[in-house]
Write an enzyme that holds these catalytic residues in place. Sequence first.
Site, PDB file in Angstrom:
ATOM      1  N   GLU A 115       0.838  -1.209   0.000  1.00 28.50           N
ATOM      2  CA  GLU A 115       0.000   0.000   0.000  1.00 28.50           C
ATOM      3  C   GLU A 115       0.867   1.249   0.000  1.00 28.50           C
ATOM      4  O   GLU A 115       2.008   1.202   0.437  1.00 28.50           O
ATOM      5  CB  GLU A 115      -0.837   0.041   1.306  1.00 28.50           C
ATOM      6  CG  GLU A 115      -1.622  -1.206   1.566  1.00 28.50           C
ATOM      7  CD  GLU A 115      -2.019  -1.350   3.033  1.00 28.50           C
ATOM      8  OE1 GLU A 115      -1.950  -0.349   3.781  1.00 28.50           O
ATOM      9  OE2 GLU A 115      -2.391  -2.460   3.415  1.00 28.50           O
ATOM     10  N   LYS A 117       2.294   4.627   1.515  1.00 29.92           N
ATOM     11  CA  LYS A 117       2.439   5.132   2.881  1.00 29.92           C
ATOM     12  C   LYS A 117       2.052   6.604   2.856  1.00 29.92           C
ATOM     13  O   LYS A 117       2.789   7.453   2.370  1.00 29.92           O
ATOM     14  CB  LYS A 117       3.867   4.971   3.388  1.00 29.92           C
ATOM     15  CG  LYS A 117       3.998   5.418   4.842  1.00 29.92           C
ATOM     16  CD  LYS A 117       5.300   4.987   5.457  1.00 29.92           C
ATOM     17  CE  LYS A 117       5.307   5.172   6.962  1.00 29.92           C
ATOM     18  NZ  LYS A 117       5.059   6.536   7.387  1.00 29.92           N
ATOM     19  N   ASP A 119       1.384  10.352   3.781  1.00 33.41           N
ATOM     20  CA  ASP A 119       2.145  11.285   4.613  1.00 33.41           C
ATOM     21  C   ASP A 119       1.167  12.248   5.286  1.00 33.41           C
ATOM     22  O   ASP A 119       1.035  13.396   4.900  1.00 33.41           O
ATOM     23  CB  ASP A 119       3.149  12.042   3.741  1.00 33.41           C
ATOM     24  CG  ASP A 119       4.205  12.744   4.572  1.00 33.41           C
ATOM     25  OD1 ASP A 119       4.239  12.530   5.798  1.00 33.41           O
ATOM     26  OD2 ASP A 119       4.989  13.514   4.001  1.00 33.41           O
ATOM     27  N   TYR A 227      -6.512   2.298   6.571  1.00 33.93           N
ATOM     28  CA  TYR A 227      -5.479   1.315   6.234  1.00 33.93           C
ATOM     29  C   TYR A 227      -5.466   0.112   7.166  1.00 33.93           C
ATOM     30  O   TYR A 227      -4.585  -0.731   7.083  1.00 33.93           O
ATOM     31  CB  TYR A 227      -4.095   1.947   6.130  1.00 33.93           C
ATOM     32  CG  TYR A 227      -3.596   2.680   7.367  1.00 33.93           C
ATOM     33  CD1 TYR A 227      -3.448   2.036   8.581  1.00 33.93           C
ATOM     34  CD2 TYR A 227      -3.251   4.029   7.287  1.00 33.93           C
ATOM     35  CE1 TYR A 227      -2.983   2.704   9.689  1.00 33.93           C
ATOM     36  CE2 TYR A 227      -2.787   4.715   8.398  1.00 33.93           C
ATOM     37  CZ  TYR A 227      -2.652   4.040   9.596  1.00 33.93           C
ATOM     38  OH  TYR A 227      -2.197   4.697  10.693  1.00 33.93           O
ATOM     39  N   LYS A 316      10.695   3.278   2.542  1.00 35.85           N
ATOM     40  CA  LYS A 316      10.619   4.723   2.324  1.00 35.85           C
ATOM     41  C   LYS A 316      11.301   5.132   1.013  1.00 35.85           C
ATOM     42  O   LYS A 316      12.277   4.530   0.601  1.00 35.85           O
ATOM     43  CB  LYS A 316      11.299   5.471   3.486  1.00 35.85           C
ATOM     44  CG  LYS A 316      10.738   5.139   4.859  1.00 35.85           C
ATOM     45  CD  LYS A 316       9.404   5.795   5.117  1.00 35.85           C
ATOM     46  CE  LYS A 316       9.546   7.225   5.574  1.00 35.85           C
ATOM     47  NZ  LYS A 316       9.825   7.398   6.982  1.00 35.85           N
ATOM     48  N   CYS A 410      29.110  33.619  24.987  1.00 32.47           N
ATOM     49  CA  CYS A 410      27.743  33.465  24.475  1.00 32.47           C
ATOM     50  C   CYS A 410      27.371  34.679  23.625  1.00 32.47           C
ATOM     51  O   CYS A 410      27.481  35.814  24.083  1.00 32.47           O
ATOM     52  CB  CYS A 410      26.772  33.310  25.633  1.00 32.47           C
ATOM     53  SG  CYS A 410      25.046  33.335  25.105  1.00 32.47           S
ATOM     54  N   CYS A 413      24.465  36.560  25.785  1.00 35.09           N
ATOM     55  CA  CYS A 413      24.637  37.185  27.095  1.00 35.09           C
ATOM     56  C   CYS A 413      26.111  37.349  27.479  1.00 35.09           C
ATOM     57  O   CYS A 413      26.413  37.796  28.581  1.00 35.09           O
ATOM     58  CB  CYS A 413      23.913  36.390  28.174  1.00 35.09           C
ATOM     59  SG  CYS A 413      24.725  34.840  28.579  1.00 35.09           S
ATOM     60  N   CYS A 428      26.396  27.644  26.933  1.00 32.74           N
ATOM     61  CA  CYS A 428      26.496  28.945  27.586  1.00 32.74           C
ATOM     62  C   CYS A 428      26.344  28.700  29.084  1.00 32.74           C
ATOM     63  O   CYS A 428      25.452  27.983  29.512  1.00 32.74           O
ATOM     64  CB  CYS A 428      25.381  29.849  27.079  1.00 32.74           C
ATOM     65  SG  CYS A 428      25.006  31.219  28.181  1.00 32.74           S
ATOM     66  N   CYS A 434      20.921  34.252  31.079  1.00 35.48           N
ATOM     67  CA  CYS A 434      20.991  34.409  29.623  1.00 35.48           C
ATOM     68  C   CYS A 434      19.577  34.567  29.054  1.00 35.48           C
ATOM     69  O   CYS A 434      18.738  33.677  29.194  1.00 35.48           O
ATOM     70  CB  CYS A 434      21.666  33.186  29.001  1.00 35.48           C
ATOM     71  SG  CYS A 434      21.708  33.245  27.198  1.00 35.48           S
TER      72      CYS A 434
HETATM   73  S1  IVH Z   1      -0.129   0.433   9.096  1.00 29.47           S
HETATM   74  C1  IVH Z   1       1.314  -1.363  13.288  1.00 29.47           C
HETATM   75  N1  IVH Z   1      -0.430   1.464   6.715  1.00 29.47           N
HETATM   76  O1  IVH Z   1       2.754   5.227   9.226  1.00 29.47           O
HETATM   77  C2  IVH Z   1       1.437  -0.145  12.432  1.00 29.47           C
HETATM   78  N2  IVH Z   1       0.460   2.865   8.406  1.00 29.47           N
HETATM   79  O2  IVH Z   1       5.052   4.344  11.070  1.00 29.47           O
HETATM   80  C3  IVH Z   1       0.202   0.068  11.633  1.00 29.47           C
HETATM   81  N3  IVH Z   1       0.947   5.143   7.684  1.00 29.47           N
HETATM   82  O3  IVH Z   1       1.433   5.934  12.350  1.00 29.47           O
HETATM   83  C4  IVH Z   1       0.355   1.124  10.628  1.00 29.47           C
HETATM   84  N4  IVH Z   1       0.282   4.888   5.603  1.00 29.47           N
HETATM   85  O4  IVH Z   1       0.241   6.955  10.405  1.00 29.47           O
HETATM   86  C5  IVH Z   1      -0.031   1.685   7.975  1.00 29.47           C
HETATM   87  N5  IVH Z   1      -0.795   2.208   4.555  1.00 29.47           N
HETATM   88  C6  IVH Z   1      -0.382   2.452   5.808  1.00 29.47           C
HETATM   89  C7  IVH Z   1       0.107   3.709   6.232  1.00 29.47           C
HETATM   90  C8  IVH Z   1       0.531   3.863   7.547  1.00 29.47           C
HETATM   91  C9  IVH Z   1       0.781   5.737   6.508  1.00 29.47           C
HETATM   92  C10 IVH Z   1       1.523   5.795   8.880  1.00 29.47           C
HETATM   93  C11 IVH Z   1       0.674   5.662  10.099  1.00 29.47           C
HETATM   94  C12 IVH Z   1       1.554   5.168  11.209  1.00 29.47           C
HETATM   95  C13 IVH Z   1       2.904   5.272  10.614  1.00 29.47           C
HETATM   96  C14 IVH Z   1       3.718   4.074  11.068  1.00 29.47           C
END
Ligand code: IVH
Length: 676
Positions: A115, A117, A119, A227, A316, A410, A413, A428, A434
């Site tokens: 899936e 990830k 942001d 998710y 990542k 510093c 100060c 410092c 300060c």
């Molecule tokens: S599964 C047990 N799926 O990534 C962990 N997380 O580092 C379950 N996130 O806090 C997380 N996309 O906010 C999962 N497809 C995805 C995700 C996802 C983003 C984020 C999530 C979590 C962080 C984990």
Amino acid sequence: MTVSEHARALRAEIEKHNYQYYVLDAPLLSDAEYDRLFRELQALEAEHPQLVSSDSPTQRVGAAPLPEFVAVAHATPMLSLNNAFADAEVAAFDRRVHEGLALDEGVDEADYSAEPKFDGLAVSLTYENGILVRGATRGDGSTGEDVTVNLRTLRSIPLRLQGSGWPTLLEVRGEVLLWRSDFEKLNSRQREQGEKEFVNPRNAAAGSLRQLDPRVTATRPLRFFAYGIGGAAGAGLPATHSALLDRLGEWGFPVAAERRRVSGLGGLLGYYAEIGQRRASLPYAIDGVVYKVDDLAAQERLGFVSRAPRFAIAHKFPAEEAVTELLDISIQVGRTGALTPVARLLPVFVGGVTVTNATLHNEDEIRRKDLRIGDRVIVRRAGDVIPEVVRALSGQRPATAREFHMPTSCPVCASHIVRNADEAVARCSGGLYCPAQRKQALLHFASRRAMDIEGLGDKLVEQLVDGAVVRTPADLYRLGLSALASLERMAEKSAGNLLAAIEQSKQTTLERFIYALGIRNVGVATARDLARHFGSLDRLLAADAGQLLQVPDVGPIVAQSICQFCSEPHNLEVIEQLRAAGVVWREGEALLPAGGTLAGKLLVLTGSLPTLTRDVAKAIIEAAGGKVSSAVSKKTDFVVAGSEAGSKLDKAQLLGVTVIDEERLLALVNTPPPAP
Ligand code: IVH
């Protein structure tokens, strides 16, 4: 059609269009047509208020502002994922999965759900009998904030589940984010209204969700993607994660269309490459992909290591880099006096934001990277991480480039700078003399997880300290309207708001107060442990190092910092002044659930237990007031050992720590443990 039938039909119609627009991305109506339906329902409900139901689309907006966010304990912790950057790390993950599941080498490939990830920010949504009853932020993973009224304003979040067959209790987890185009629109609106712009979609989403006034959140075009789930009761669930996501889609949740079931390492890396190519054309920001073992029973078998699952990993995307010019290096003085060199850069767009500053950590780091002022440098930024200078393009070094030298006094100060031989940081020695340290101490005192004084930002603190209006946190409680209103950029209304926020902050908790004091090495978690352990401030202030060391997770360094803080008369004076000014908290009350039979006990889990998974065992222990740590030491009260327990069991036996099994643990949480 009766009026009530008419209202019901309108509601269903409007939610259908919400779903078409926000979940399927396939609107059937123009905005004007949608608005007409919405207004029709509003008029009908205004005429017949008894018809208004909590799941009506009109009830998504307009709830009254909250005085503060209420903490919510997550039924199961919201954990994080381990990260992989290189293919080899993904290969190692796949191998561990293989071994963990005892798949035959080369014969069977593990199946994964792959899936994007997202942001954004993780949230949890709880449905009882198909109705949304609570929404919470992730917080620190165990406790988040109740943002139900805000999450209700997201039209991609169903207020009532669609379809059938859903569990009577369902906790859905997912991510709140902003689409890039909506972020641009939001920022141009902010600009027009003379408001501050957001640095990136993620920050904008976070700021919008943490609004005490849901009417503000309602104006921010936030989106949600599901998710996974945090738990369910009262119905069978599919056997695989991908089928579960399909099911969540049927129940009305947006799920990523880009998700796919893949097999083996080849499948994982192929998916990564494909999504990497499509990344720029997705409407929202992603910072990688996530791989999860698809079979839910296999997930359960693999379990967790400390804070992350063994069955999933985030792969990542590489951090983004850009070339710019190092204009200057200036010095920032932190709360504890640490001097941090900061790179002043020619503004450059990298990783989704314009970067003008980057931390250089310390002097050694600058030498190691051989950075000179005037150099062309590579700047890197990944996700929400602070930007850093990777290296200089020394081949392009101009003749005018000059070396940087740490000042000997510093810059704020003029106090001496000290650098311990074994430390990389220079500090410092001015302490609260300060102004820079004083400003940081005040900002820390007022920060959200400390006294939470909204509106006391850095510009204001700057003026208050520079104008000698405020010297210590206690002075904040003596501020009057006229002193504030005369400051720059401070209208009477905002001065009034600030005073109200200061007044409100007087009602606090012991853990917030301890954290607010800014004792070195005492963060939020330690402050909480101290508050729980001592129950009262005076008991904490009177504790000697030996007593402090009895607090779980407090080691010699933390204990020493606390003793040092308490031995400084000035600090005790400020505490007294704060109390005299009316800062109060409830004392004596242990924050542990009453009757916690493991209160104050430290346990270590090892091996696999016959029925409980790691995280369930941990949750049970914590609910009984105990703490779980990963390493066995003399402080450990019990080691809970299952089959195939390894070195931790040996260590326990060596140290004479009591070893118990699962059955004994379960008995302990119901009956008090025997006195040692
Ligand atoms: S599964 C047990 N799926 O990534 C962990 N997380 O580092 C379950 N996130 O806090 C997380 N996309 O906010 C999962 N497809 C995805 C995700 C996802 C983003 C984020 C999530 C979590 C962080 C984990």
